[in-house]
Design an enzyme around this catalytic site. Structure first.
Site, PDB file in Angstrom:
ATOM      1  N   LYS A   1       4.726 -12.305   8.574  1.00 26.97           N
ATOM      2  CA  LYS A   1       5.751 -11.823   7.438  1.00 26.97           C
ATOM      3  C   LYS A   1       6.943 -11.718   7.949  1.00 26.97           C
ATOM      4  CE  LYS A   1       5.567  -7.626   4.320  1.00 26.97           C
ATOM      5  NZ  LYS A   1       5.243  -6.456   4.178  1.00 26.97           N
TER       6      LYS A   1
ATOM      7  N   SER B   1       3.599  -5.724  -0.512  1.00 26.01           N
ATOM      8  CA  SER B   1       4.711  -6.642  -0.498  1.00 26.01           C
ATOM      9  C   SER B   1       4.202  -7.940   0.542  1.00 26.01           C
ATOM     10  CB  SER B   1       5.967  -5.975   0.266  1.00 26.01           C
ATOM     11  OG  SER B   1       5.315  -5.391   1.682  1.00 26.01           O
TER      12      SER B   1
ATOM     13  N   SER C   1       0.645  -2.634   1.189  1.00 21.75           N
ATOM     14  CA  SER C   1       1.036  -3.902   1.214  1.00 21.75           C
ATOM     15  C   SER C   1       0.214  -5.143   2.026  1.00 21.75           C
ATOM     16  CB  SER C   1       2.563  -3.949   1.747  1.00 21.75           C
ATOM     17  OG  SER C   1       3.421  -3.711   0.780  1.00 21.75           O
TER      18      SER C   1
HETATM   19  N1  GLN Z   1       4.080  -1.110  -3.001  1.00 28.63           N
HETATM   20  C1  GLN Z   1       4.340  -0.229  -2.105  1.00 28.63           C
HETATM   21  C2  GLN Z   1       5.918   0.140  -1.897  1.00 28.63           C
HETATM   22  O1  GLN Z   1       6.572  -0.543  -2.715  1.00 28.63           O
HETATM   23  C3  GLN Z   1       3.940  -0.469  -0.695  1.00 28.63           C
HETATM   24  C4  GLN Z   1       4.637  -1.211   0.039  1.00 28.63           C
HETATM   25  C5  GLN Z   1       4.098  -1.585   1.439  1.00 28.63           C
HETATM   26  O2  GLN Z   1       2.953  -1.102   1.692  1.00 28.63           O
HETATM   27  N2  GLN Z   1       5.027  -2.156   2.263  1.00 28.63           N
HETATM   28  O3  GLN Z   1       6.541   0.946  -1.365  1.00 28.63           O
END
Ligand code: GLN
Length: 468
Positions: free
Chosen positions: A76, A151, A175
């Site tokens: 990532k 994400s 995410s």
């Molecule tokens: N969708 C969640 C957020 O926007 C989780 C993001 C993540 O786990 N990095 O914060």
């Protein structure tokens, strides 16, 4: 030549038997990237030459292969790899090159993994659909009109599309697990503190964890074990032995809890509910006690999560000022430099969160929001401790719906609610894994999620092997 999908374990058998060459394997993935990446947009950058060089080295030295030789990994774009670009999919880090390597990544490299490139994600890991990237959205490999989740959407899409053997993601509120669920692959978030966060670009430091996205649970366990353990560079990493999971014996079947409110949640897609009920029936038929328990926190998990993570984010992201990293706007003086760099460098969602975080931390609102949310987080931890005195694991769906279309969650709160089943594990710090159901909704994958007590990763993997 290489048929896909094959998990690392299967690939390794072939490589070790000398049936295939490492170079051909890397070439195979490069071809997949060439054929598919224009449409899917999972890879931001491919480190082709380096990968081929290392593969050639393994082909020439087959007598002495390290344990993870043949693991062709994507990372990532929020993990630092020395000498390579890293941007957290943000304009504000444009052109920035990592000056050191994340510990988790270094441990995989030391064991022989080949790093193929960096993968698209939501800017600073904020999002649930991979729509908020400076490099444009990543698309779902099975249906290009849909999102792959976020994400770590690039990581999940790359694994599902067969562009890599496995990928690393980060999980602050889901995410890793949510995109894995959407794309039909395995996503695992370890206990908070299990894997060093050194070299992970911070979003919300008391939530963030690095973890693997893989084609099999066995691979997830393998990568987890290779990365886990205390790191002197991260004081929140924990010195707890990383137990082997293969040798665990079950004297009696474990006890499993599910949250009644989640199965009754009107937002839960009826076919996912169905699949959950079938899963629970099957487990009961195997002699496992599965009981519904009350979960009084369902409506509070998302608000608590967003108060605390935006607060931490507003502090973590204060360092991007145009002086030290990446992008710098044209300006006459220092004040203007800060304002212009941050205004032009951050995307809309990141700005929204910085504002929200600054607000909940501001004098006059701190007690009402931040301090309050900390207390709710503590209550959830206490509740979880009590629950794990009676049960070995908690099961739930990973997401309320399968992958949605890019335009189906226009307002931010609707987007935030995608994480309603995953944020609990981050609020409490417990480990959690997402596993695809056999069933699909139309052609789209759906998934169940298993949560275990703090530091019981080995028990979780063993349970999956023996009972699922
Ligand atoms: N969708 C969640 C957020 O926007 C989780 C993001 C993540 O786990 N990095 O914060």
């Amino acid at each position: 030549m290489w048929s896909h999908p094959k998990d690392f374990h299967a690939l390794q058998q072939e490589l070790k038997a000398g049936k295939q060459r490492f170079t051909d394997l890397v070439q195979h993935y490069l071809e997949q990237i060439q054929q598919q990446n224009n449409a899917i947009n999972a890879f931001i950058e491919v480190w082709e030459e380096e990968a081929l060089q290392k593969a050639a080295f393994y082909d020439e030295h087959p007598e002495d292969l390290p344990p993870l030789a043949g693991l062709i990994l994507g990372i990532k774009d929020n993990l630092c790899y020395k000498g390579h670009k890293v941007t957290a999919a943000s304009k504000i880090l444009e052109g920035y090159e990592a000056v050191y390597t994340a510990t988790a990544l270094q441990r995989l490299i030391d064991k022989g993994a080949i790093i193929l490139g960096r993968l698209n994600c939501d800017e600073f890991a904020m999002g649930s659909a991979n729509l908020y990237s400076y490099y444009g959205p990543t698309r779902h490999p099975l249906d290009l009109t849909r999102v792959p989740g976020g994400s770590s959407g690039g990581s999940a899409a790359a694994v599902a599309a067969g562009m890599v053997t496995a990928a690393l993601g980060s999980d602050t509120g889901g995410s890793i697990r949510q995109p894995a669920a959407f794309c039909g692959v395995i996503g695992f978030k370890p206990t908070y503190g299990r894997i060093s966060r050194y070299g992970l670009i911070a979003y919300a430091s008391s939530f963030d964890q690095i973890g693997p996205i893989t084609l099999s649970v066995r691979d997830a366990a393998l990568l987890y074990q290779a990365m886990a353990g205390k790191d002197p560079m991260d004081n929140t990493s924990v010195n707890q032995p990383v137990e082997p999971w293969e040798t665990i014996q079950w004297q009696q079947p474990p006890k499993v809890a599910y949250f009644k409110e989640i199965l009754e949640d009107p937002a839960l897609h009826p076919q996912i509910k169905n699949a959950m009920e079938k899963l629970i029936e099957n487990l009961k038929n195997k002699g496992i006690v599965v009981e519904g328990v009350a979960f009084p926190y369902l409506e509070y998990v998302v608000p608590t999560y967003y108060v605390l993570t935006t607060a931490e984010a507003s502090s973590n992201l204060a360092r991007y000022d145009g002086v030290r990293y990446g992008f710098r706007a044209q300006a006459q003086d220092i004040e203007e430099l800060y304002v212009k760099t941050r205004s032009q460098g951050f995307g809309k969602e990141v700005k929204r969160r910085i504002l929200l975080g600054t607000f909940v931390l501001s004098t006059g609102y701190y007690d009402a929001y931040y301090a309050h949310a900390q207390k709710v987080r503590r209550l959830m931890k206490n509740y979880t401790e009590e629950l794990f005195k009676q049960y070995d694991f908690i099961v739930s769906p990973t997401t309320p719906t399968p992958a949605f279309r890019a335009n189906e969650r226009p307002d931010p709160v609707a987007m935030y609610l995608n994480d309603i089943y995953t944020v609990f594990a981050n609020l409490t710090g417990i480990p959690a894994i997402s596993i695809p159901f056999q069933e699909r909704v139309e052609r789209l994958p759906i998934a169940h999620q298993w949560m275990a007590p703090w530091f019981k990763e080995a028990q979780l993997f063993s349970f999956i092997k023996h009972y699922l």
